[in-house]
Design a protein around this motif. Structure first.
Motif, PDB file in Angstrom:
ATOM      1  N   ARG A  74       0.804  -1.232   0.000  1.00 45.23           N
ATOM      2  CA  ARG A  74       0.000   0.000   0.000  1.00 45.23           C
ATOM      3  C   ARG A  74       0.827   1.268   0.000  1.00 45.23           C
ATOM      4  N   GLY A  75       1.961   1.245   0.661  1.00 42.77           N
ATOM      5  CA  GLY A  75       2.812   2.434   0.696  1.00 42.77           C
ATOM      6  C   GLY A  75       3.404   2.789  -0.658  1.00 42.77           C
ATOM      7  N   ASP A  96      -4.934  20.179   2.760  1.00 40.16           N
ATOM      8  CA  ASP A  96      -5.158  19.092   3.730  1.00 40.16           C
ATOM      9  C   ASP A  96      -5.385  17.779   3.001  1.00 40.16           C
ATOM     10  N   VAL A  97      -6.193  17.831   1.929  1.00 40.45           N
ATOM     11  CA  VAL A  97      -6.531  16.608   1.197  1.00 40.45           C
ATOM     12  C   VAL A  97      -5.287  16.024   0.533  1.00 40.45           C
ATOM     13  N   MET A  99      -2.228  16.376   1.451  1.00 41.41           N
ATOM     14  CA  MET A  99      -1.334  15.852   2.500  1.00 41.41           C
ATOM     15  C   MET A  99      -1.764  14.464   2.993  1.00 41.41           C
ATOM     16  N   MET A 100      -3.033  14.109   2.768  1.00 38.15           N
ATOM     17  CA  MET A 100      -3.491  12.768   3.165  1.00 38.15           C
ATOM     18  C   MET A 100      -2.784  11.672   2.375  1.00 38.15           C
ATOM     19  N   GLY A 101      -2.226  12.016   1.227  1.00 32.87           N
ATOM     20  CA  GLY A 101      -1.539  11.029   0.408  1.00 32.87           C
ATOM     21  C   GLY A 101      -0.145  10.687   0.903  1.00 32.87           C
ATOM     22  N   LEU A 102       0.345  11.449   1.891  1.00 32.86           N
ATOM     23  CA  LEU A 102       1.701  11.222   2.414  1.00 32.86           C
ATOM     24  C   LEU A 102       1.666  10.238   3.571  1.00 32.86           C
ATOM     25  N   PRO A 103       2.761   9.515   3.783  1.00 34.56           N
ATOM     26  CA  PRO A 103       2.804   8.650   4.967  1.00 34.56           C
ATOM     27  C   PRO A 103       2.552   9.481   6.224  1.00 34.56           C
ATOM     28  N   PRO A 104       1.728   8.973   7.167  1.00 29.85           N
ATOM     29  CA  PRO A 104       1.377   9.757   8.354  1.00 29.85           C
ATOM     30  C   PRO A 104       2.583  10.234   9.152  1.00 29.85           C
ATOM     31  N   LYS A 105       3.725   9.518   9.023  1.00 34.02           N
ATOM     32  CA  LYS A 105       4.884   9.902   9.831  1.00 34.02           C
ATOM     33  C   LYS A 105       5.690  11.043   9.209  1.00 34.02           C
ATOM     34  N   THR A 106       5.372  11.442   7.982  1.00 34.42           N
ATOM     35  CA  THR A 106       6.090  12.569   7.371  1.00 34.42           C
ATOM     36  C   THR A 106       5.841  13.825   8.203  1.00 34.42           C
ATOM     37  N   ALA A 111       5.742  17.619   4.958  1.00 35.47           N
ATOM     38  CA  ALA A 111       4.506  17.168   4.302  1.00 35.47           C
ATOM     39  C   ALA A 111       3.865  18.319   3.535  1.00 35.47           C
ATOM     40  N   ARG A 147      -2.930  14.230  -4.637  1.00 34.87           N
ATOM     41  CA  ARG A 147      -2.858  13.412  -3.405  1.00 34.87           C
ATOM     42  C   ARG A 147      -2.238  12.049  -3.704  1.00 34.87           C
ATOM     43  N   GLY A 151       2.680  10.689  -2.294  1.00 34.18           N
ATOM     44  CA  GLY A 151       3.486   9.650  -1.638  1.00 34.18           C
ATOM     45  C   GLY A 151       4.545   9.040  -2.534  1.00 34.18           C
TER      46      GLY A 151
ATOM     47  N   ARG B 152      -3.294  13.388  11.604  1.00 29.26           N
ATOM     48  CA  ARG B 152      -3.342  13.164  10.146  1.00 29.26           C
ATOM     49  C   ARG B 152      -4.117  11.901   9.804  1.00 29.26           C
ATOM     50  N   ARG B 153      -3.962  10.872  10.627  1.00 28.55           N
ATOM     51  CA  ARG B 153      -4.713   9.636  10.384  1.00 28.55           C
ATOM     52  C   ARG B 153      -6.206   9.867  10.608  1.00 28.55           C
ATOM     53  N   LEU B 155      -7.845  12.670  10.395  1.00 22.85           N
ATOM     54  CA  LEU B 155      -8.356  13.522   9.312  1.00 22.85           C
ATOM     55  C   LEU B 155      -8.629  12.678   8.072  1.00 22.85           C
ATOM     56  N   CYS B 156      -7.684  11.805   7.742  1.00 21.46           N
ATOM     57  CA  CYS B 156      -7.793  10.999   6.518  1.00 21.46           C
ATOM     58  C   CYS B 156      -8.986  10.035   6.590  1.00 21.46           C
ATOM     59  N   PHE B 159     -12.313  11.917   6.597  1.00 20.89           N
ATOM     60  CA  PHE B 159     -12.623  12.507   5.292  1.00 20.89           C
ATOM     61  C   PHE B 159     -13.115  11.434   4.327  1.00 20.89           C
ATOM     62  N   TYR B 163     -10.392   5.645   1.314  1.00 24.24           N
ATOM     63  CA  TYR B 163      -9.063   6.100   0.911  1.00 24.24           C
ATOM     64  C   TYR B 163      -8.060   5.846   2.044  1.00 24.24           C
ATOM     65  N   THR B 166      -6.721   2.507   1.809  1.00 20.26           N
ATOM     66  CA  THR B 166      -5.707   2.320   0.762  1.00 20.26           C
ATOM     67  C   THR B 166      -4.337   2.799   1.232  1.00 20.26           C
ATOM     68  N   ARG B 167      -4.302   3.661   2.236  1.00 18.08           N
ATOM     69  CA  ARG B 167      -3.027   4.138   2.787  1.00 18.08           C
ATOM     70  C   ARG B 167      -2.572   3.264   3.955  1.00 18.08           C
ATOM     71  N   ARG B 215     -11.388  24.557   8.495  1.00 18.42           N
ATOM     72  CA  ARG B 215     -10.232  23.741   8.886  1.00 18.42           C
ATOM     73  C   ARG B 215     -10.554  23.032  10.201  1.00 18.42           C
TER      74      ARG B 215
END
Lengths: 253, 281
Positions: A74-75, A96-97, A99-106, A111, A147, A151, B152-153, B155-156, B159, B163, B166-167, B215
């Motif tokens: 998945r990563g 914000d949206v 940034m959801m595509g980045l690994p949460p630890k970034t 990010a 998005r 990643g 961030r988790r 929020l994702c 939302f 999706y 998938t992450r 926000r």
């Protein structure tokens, strides 16, 4: 010889008993490939992507992505959904949206910088602070593509990414995908074969079962996939229905 | 009231209970609001009455019974929602009414007169013991840590849960933790406004904040502030007018929502050049 990026063997999956959306599908995507998956509505194109993503578990058959189970990859996968389940009222900006595509630890600053770069690539950097729900359909689609790219994926799965994008935007999107294909393997679900036919390396016709998959588009396979005679035209140009009558609603791919 | 605040410890406790409770209101209420789960807090709060009744019958501390019931109800509702989202409204209604029914039966079986029960149902912010303040602070700290560590988790998956999957973001664990925090927030807020009205405190401040920002972090911060302001205003009105505090707090919160809505409508009208709603000519 390197293992395929995606390998499906005899995959069958459905949403209800007795009516599989995918029926014994064999499908391989090689490293560096750029595949367009076409087929009629309800033909299983979106389901195929969800099986590759590991969001749906097949009733039978095997799925490998980068040589392992989908969950382990998945990563390395970027995904642009056809429809997002997000509410338009959700309090999030376009940035914000992305940034959801980045690994949460970034980290937060890193990010933000990466997300802004991807938005700039898509020509939407100016939308960063705009409420995502107030964007037009085409703008939102570009945000979802940004998005997916955030990643730095090795495999990009796109489900009709240009559906709401205007013709100029579509051209830019397909040019970007062609550039990305130098480094990234791409599987693109689309109805607009005319627009992407000059870009993709192979085309797969899917209608529950994989009708054909190869470097050239076999017209007979296309007709078989759609269940009626069809012609390839780009969206935005007049449709040309080859045979009307019994095949109402069918006319172009 | 200012002199009384300096003189009476119970009034100081009330102010502290409101200020501490507003953190849970803003953070958990904000997440409930954006996930469209506000009615879930109503279901949990009424199920808590069953736990309270059982604790009275069994002779165990009411807060222990309430906390256990809130977490059981939260997890049960979360389990049903995850497996059949379309039926979650029916599940909430069922847990809501079953909890109240069990509570009434347990209370009727419990020996003696239970005057303090009204305090749990309709709030008794002027009778908050110091131990409840400690529990409220602990729930605040847990909610704050949850939001800061997993923002961030959260929020994702809030939302777009699919999706998020998938992450590789495990929505299940986040959702379970969130539901437990919701249950505990209901327990600590029941002292301020009562189980019957706690849904208002977890909904109205977040809805007010949503009118002013797009926000999520700003929305949650504003919801904390609005909850504190309306809580203190409600307490003041209750003290001066000799009215029930819980009801005054909820009405103050609703009045603030009304003012912000009206301000927004006026501002939109002004931005359209004084024209009524609709396209410009």
């Amino acid at each position: 010889m390197t293992a395929p990026v995606v390998r499906l063997r005899g995959v069958t999956f459905g949403y209800g008993p007795g009516r599989p959306a995918l029926d014994g599908v064999d499908f391989e995507v090689s490293d560096g490939d750029y595949v367009a998956v076409i087929g009629p509505n309800g033909g299983g194109k979106t389901t195929l992507l969800k099986v590759i993503l590991g969001l749906r578990t097949p009733w039978s058959g095997t799925v490998e992505v980068f040589g392992g189970p989908p969950a382990a990859a998945r990563g390395r996968i970027g995904y642009v959904p056809q429809w997002s389940g997000a509410s338009l009222d959700f309090p999030a900006t376009a940035l914000d949206v992305v940034m959801m595509g980045l690994p949460p630890k970034t980290g937060g600053r890193a990010a933000r910088a990466i997300a802004l770069d991807r938005m700039a690539d898509m020509g939407i950097a100016g939308l960063a602070g705009i409420h995502a729900g107030s964007l037009s359909g085409g703008q939102r689609q570009k945000v979802y593509v940004a998005r997916a790219l955030a990643g730095a994926p090795d495999l990009l799965l796109l489900d009709e990414p240009a559906a709401s994008v205007d013709p100029a935007g579509q051209g830019g999107l397909y040019e970007l995908l062609a550039r990305l294909n130098e480094k990234v393997t791409i599987v693109l679900v689309t109805h607009d074969v005319g627009a992407v036919s000059g870009q993709v390396r192979s085309i797969a016709c899917l209608n529950s079962e994989m009708v054909s998959h190869g470097g050239t588009l076999d017209t007979e396979a296309l007709w078989k996939a759609y269940g009626c005679p069809v012609d390839l035209v780009s969206h935005g140009t007049p449709h040309r229905v080859l045979e009307a009558g019994a095949h109402g609603g069918c006319g172009h791919a | 009231m200012p002199e009384a605040l300096l003189r009476f410890e119970f009034l100081q406790h009330a102010v502290l209970a409101i200020l501490l409770g507003s953190v849970a209101c803003g953070l958990i209420g904000g997440l409930l609001f954006v996930n469209r789960l506000s009615s879930l807090s109503g279901g949990i709060s009424h199920a808590v009455f069953g736990g309270l009744g059982l604790s009275l019958l069994a002779g165990i501390p009411p807060l222990a019974g309430a906390s256990a019931a809130s977490i059981i109800a939260a997890l049960l509702l979360g389990f049903i929602s995850a497996r059949a989202r379309s039926r979650s409204e029916a599940a909430i209604a069922a847990v809501w009414s079953i909890g109240m029914s069990l509570g009434l039966i347990f209370v009727s079986l419990a020996p003696g007169y239970r005057g303090d029960l009204m305090g749990y149902l309709f709030g008794s912010v002027l009778a908050v013991p110091a131990a409840d303040l400690v529990l409220t602070g602990a729930v605040d700290a847990a909610a704050l840590a949850f939001v800061l560590l997993f923002y961030r988790r959260i929020l994702c998956v809030s939302f777009d849960p699919e999706y998020g999957a998938t992450r590789g973001i495990g929505a299940g664990a986040l959702y379970t933790a969130f539901l437990c925090l919701t249950g505990l927030s209901v327990v600590v807020l029941m002292r301020s406004v009562g189980l019957v009205m706690v849904i208002a405190l977890l909904t109205i401040p977040a809805a007010s904040a949503r009118l002013l920002t797009h926000r999520l972090p700003v929305m949650m911060a504003l919801a904390c502030c609005f909850s504190a302001v309306s809580g203190l205003a409600g307490l003041y009105a209750s003290w001066e007018l000799d009215l029930p505090a819980g009801a005054c707090i909820v009405l103050a919160s609703a009045a603030l929502f009304g003012c912000i809505s009206a301000g927004r409508a006026l501002s939109s009208r002004r931005n359209r050049g004084g024209l009524p709603a609709g396209p410009r000519p």
